[in-house]
Design a protein around this motif. Structure first.
Motif, PDB file in Angstrom:
ATOM      1  N   LEU A  27       0.819  -1.347   0.006  1.00  0.00           N
ATOM      2  CA  LEU A  27       0.243   0.070  -0.078  1.00  0.00           C
ATOM      3  C   LEU A  27       0.559   1.291   0.222  1.00  0.00           C
ATOM      4  N   GLY A  28       2.333   1.137   0.430  1.00  0.00           N
ATOM      5  CA  GLY A  28       2.737   2.639   0.869  1.00  0.00           C
ATOM      6  C   GLY A  28       3.452   2.412  -0.353  1.00  0.00           C
ATOM      7  N   LEU A  66       2.255   1.865  -3.526  1.00  0.00           N
ATOM      8  CA  LEU A  66       1.404   2.240  -4.384  1.00  0.00           C
ATOM      9  C   LEU A  66       0.742   3.578  -3.782  1.00  0.00           C
ATOM     10  N   THR A  67       1.014   3.728  -2.868  1.00  0.00           N
ATOM     11  CA  THR A  67       0.538   5.490  -2.767  1.00  0.00           C
ATOM     12  C   THR A  67       1.831   6.224  -3.422  1.00  0.00           C
ATOM     13  N   GLY A  68       3.161   5.878  -3.151  1.00  0.00           N
ATOM     14  CA  GLY A  68       4.230   6.956  -3.431  1.00  0.00           C
ATOM     15  C   GLY A  68       3.435   6.578  -4.708  1.00  0.00           C
ATOM     16  N   TRP A  69       3.840   5.823  -5.668  1.00  0.00           N
ATOM     17  CA  TRP A  69       3.140   5.525  -7.180  1.00  0.00           C
ATOM     18  C   TRP A  69       2.313   6.450  -7.927  1.00  0.00           C
ATOM     19  N   ALA A  70       1.146   6.419  -6.714  1.00  0.00           N
ATOM     20  CA  ALA A  70       0.316   6.965  -7.503  1.00  0.00           C
ATOM     21  C   ALA A  70       0.507   8.373  -6.788  1.00  0.00           C
ATOM     22  N   GLY A  71       0.994   8.627  -5.828  1.00  0.00           N
ATOM     23  CA  GLY A  71       1.297  10.344  -5.888  1.00  0.00           C
ATOM     24  C   GLY A  71       2.490  11.094  -6.776  1.00  0.00           C
ATOM     25  N   ALA A 100       0.528   6.472 -11.804  1.00  0.00           N
ATOM     26  CA  ALA A 100      -0.714   5.239 -12.120  1.00  0.00           C
ATOM     27  C   ALA A 100      -1.905   6.023 -12.510  1.00  0.00           C
TER      28      ALA A 100
END
Length: 173
Positions: A32-33, A35-40, A44
């Motif tokens: 989750l961390g 994916l959050t960094g990738w989206a941020g 994404a």
């Protein structure tokens, strides 16, 4: 009455159960961390964003002779894309993509390729030693003429580009 068949919570059993549950929870947290960094970072769901520049086509040395066109392609998006077709109203017959391969140390051959991948955040620079667009001119060209092309990508669709006619070894300005 015997109690050998009954399950009893002991300190060891509770510790083992807690550790078994902790591993998947920790892995999910790390995923989750990430994916959050990738989206941020804006990657994404970011589609391919293709630009085509530095189009050039070699001046044929006589009528009806096959020549080649070259382009620089940049993908500023977050997803890969593929160049699947090139067309031009200035060319006779079908246009395909080809790649030059070495056969030994002194000979080369042309190999048709169906598509060329442009990686996310990457570029593809066509050249006489690599990927090119072989074609036969429909009319007699002169150095400096502009030839219109349409490059079709799998995800980005059609991108219009122009190539300047140059003498072999020359580059577009």
């Amino acid at each position: 009455m015997t109690t050998t068949g009954l399950w009893r919570p002991t300190r060891r059993r509770l510790t083992d159960t807690l550790l078994a549950a902790l591993v998947p929870v920790a892995v999910c947290g790390v995923a989750l961390g990430g994916l959050t960094g990738w989206a941020g970072a804006g990657k994404a769901g970011s589609p391919a964003r293709i630009t085509v520049s530095n189009g050039r086509v070699f001046l044929p040395f006589s009528d009806g002779v096959q020549t080649a066109a070259f382009f620089d392609i940049v993908n500023r998006g977050g997803a890969d894309d593929r160049l699947v077709e090139v067309t031009s109203s200035g060319a006779d017959g079908e246009i395909d993509l080809s790649r030059h391969r070495m056969a030994g140390t002194t000979a080369a051959y042309r190999e048709s390729v169906g598509s060329a991948t442009v990686r996310a955040g990457g570029d593809l620079s066509m050249s006489p030693q690599g990927l090119d667009v072989p074609l036969r001119p429909r009319a007699r060209w002169q150095a400096g003429d502009l030839v219109s092309f349409t490059l079709r990508f799998e995800h980005s669709g059609e991108v219009k580009a122009r190539a300047v006619v140059v003498r072999p070894g020359g580059r577009a300005a």
